[in-house]
Design an enzyme around this catalytic site. Structure first.
Site, PDB file in Angstrom:
ATOM      1  N   ILE A  82       0.829  -1.192   0.000  1.00 29.71           N
ATOM      2  CA  ILE A  82       0.000   0.000   0.000  1.00 29.71           C
ATOM      3  C   ILE A  82       0.872   1.253   0.000  1.00 29.71           C
ATOM      4  CG2 ILE A  82      -0.216  -0.082   2.527  1.00 29.71           C
ATOM      5  CD1 ILE A  82      -3.067   1.075   2.203  1.00 29.71           C
ATOM      6  N   CYS A  83       0.331   2.333  -0.563  1.00 29.87           N
ATOM      7  CA  CYS A  83       0.978   3.638  -0.557  1.00 29.87           C
ATOM      8  C   CYS A  83       2.264   3.605  -1.393  1.00 29.87           C
ATOM      9  CB  CYS A  83       1.231   4.074   0.885  1.00 29.87           C
ATOM     10  SG  CYS A  83       1.515   5.835   1.110  1.00 29.87           S
ATOM     11  N   SER A  84       3.417   3.879  -0.801  1.00 31.92           N
ATOM     12  CA  SER A  84       4.680   3.856  -1.550  1.00 31.92           C
ATOM     13  C   SER A  84       5.340   2.482  -1.556  1.00 31.92           C
ATOM     14  CB  SER A  84       5.654   4.888  -0.970  1.00 31.92           C
ATOM     15  OG  SER A  84       5.941   4.603   0.389  1.00 31.92           O
ATOM     16  N   SER A  89      -2.644  -0.806  -3.134  1.00 26.22           N
ATOM     17  CA  SER A  89      -3.621   0.205  -2.751  1.00 26.22           C
ATOM     18  C   SER A  89      -2.928   1.559  -2.628  1.00 26.22           C
ATOM     19  CB  SER A  89      -4.294  -0.196  -1.434  1.00 26.22           C
ATOM     20  OG  SER A  89      -5.393   0.629  -1.138  1.00 26.22           O
TER      21      SER A  89
END
Length: 202
Positions: A117-119, A166
């Site tokens: 998720i994210c980075s 995500s």
């Protein structure tokens, strides 16, 4: 220390679904805690593993989380899902760790879900996990991922085979509920979403 063996057994003798969340200093605390909480509500055996050791991990907003164990302790244990939270410092450490790369590749061969998720997809790309698959991320890191993945802008959670990605802290509940759906079933995910008042999970 978490047992270094295959999946634990439930009281009825069946295998418990399991997941490991690997993180290091600078991880996004919401992206550690929310998946752990949601998956545990679904009775998934969740282990929090420190990337480098078992020492308390200071997250991006100052929350300190104590891992259950060191990632190295889990090399021979099978998991249904390997989960990477975001956080630039944490993800950079993951990207630079050859041992973590070996761990990911082994789990990919074992057909575990690999979820980021994210980075965190940056760490996956650094170790050549899921090349060419559909994926998303925090929008700011899109330019670093477009040449490696089939990048998706308009979905909060993207599933392509065993790869789940995500976009960021605000999508952490949907990310976690998707993992419940994949590891258990959609009905259980819907029940947990209702309990948590997550209205946009369907």
């Amino acid at each position: 220390m978490a047992p270094a063996n295959n999946e634990k057994k439930a009281s009825n003798g069946k295998e418990l679904k399991s997941a490991v969340i690997v993180f290091a200093n600078g991880a996004e605390e919401m992206e550690v805690v929310i998946p752990a909480d949601v998956l545990r509500r679904a009775k998934v055996d969740v282990v929090l593993a420190g990337l480098c050791d078992k020492k308390p991990v200071k997250c991006t907003k100052g929350l300190v989380i104590v891992p259950d164990c060191y990632m190295k302790d889990l090399e021979n244990r099978k998991f249904g899902a390997i989960i990477l939270p975001g956080g630039q410092e944490s993800n950079q450490a993951m990207a630079e760790s050859e041992k973590f790369g070996e761990f990911l590749k082994k789990k990919e061969k074992e057909e575990s879900y690999i979820a980021a998720i994210c980075s965190a997809p940056l760490a996956l790309a650094a170790h050549c996990i899921g090349k060419g698959k559909c994926a998303t991320s925090y929008p700011a890191v899109k330019p670093q991922l477009e040449s490696f993945y089939n990048y998706v802008d308009d979905e909060k959670v993207v599933v392509d085979g065993k790869l789940i990605t995500s976009q960021g802290p605000g999508t952490a509940f949907l990310f976690a509920l998707k993992l419940v759906e994949l590891l258990k079933d959609k009905q259980e995910a819907k029940e947990i979403a209702k309990l948590l008042l997550v209205d946009d999970y369907c």
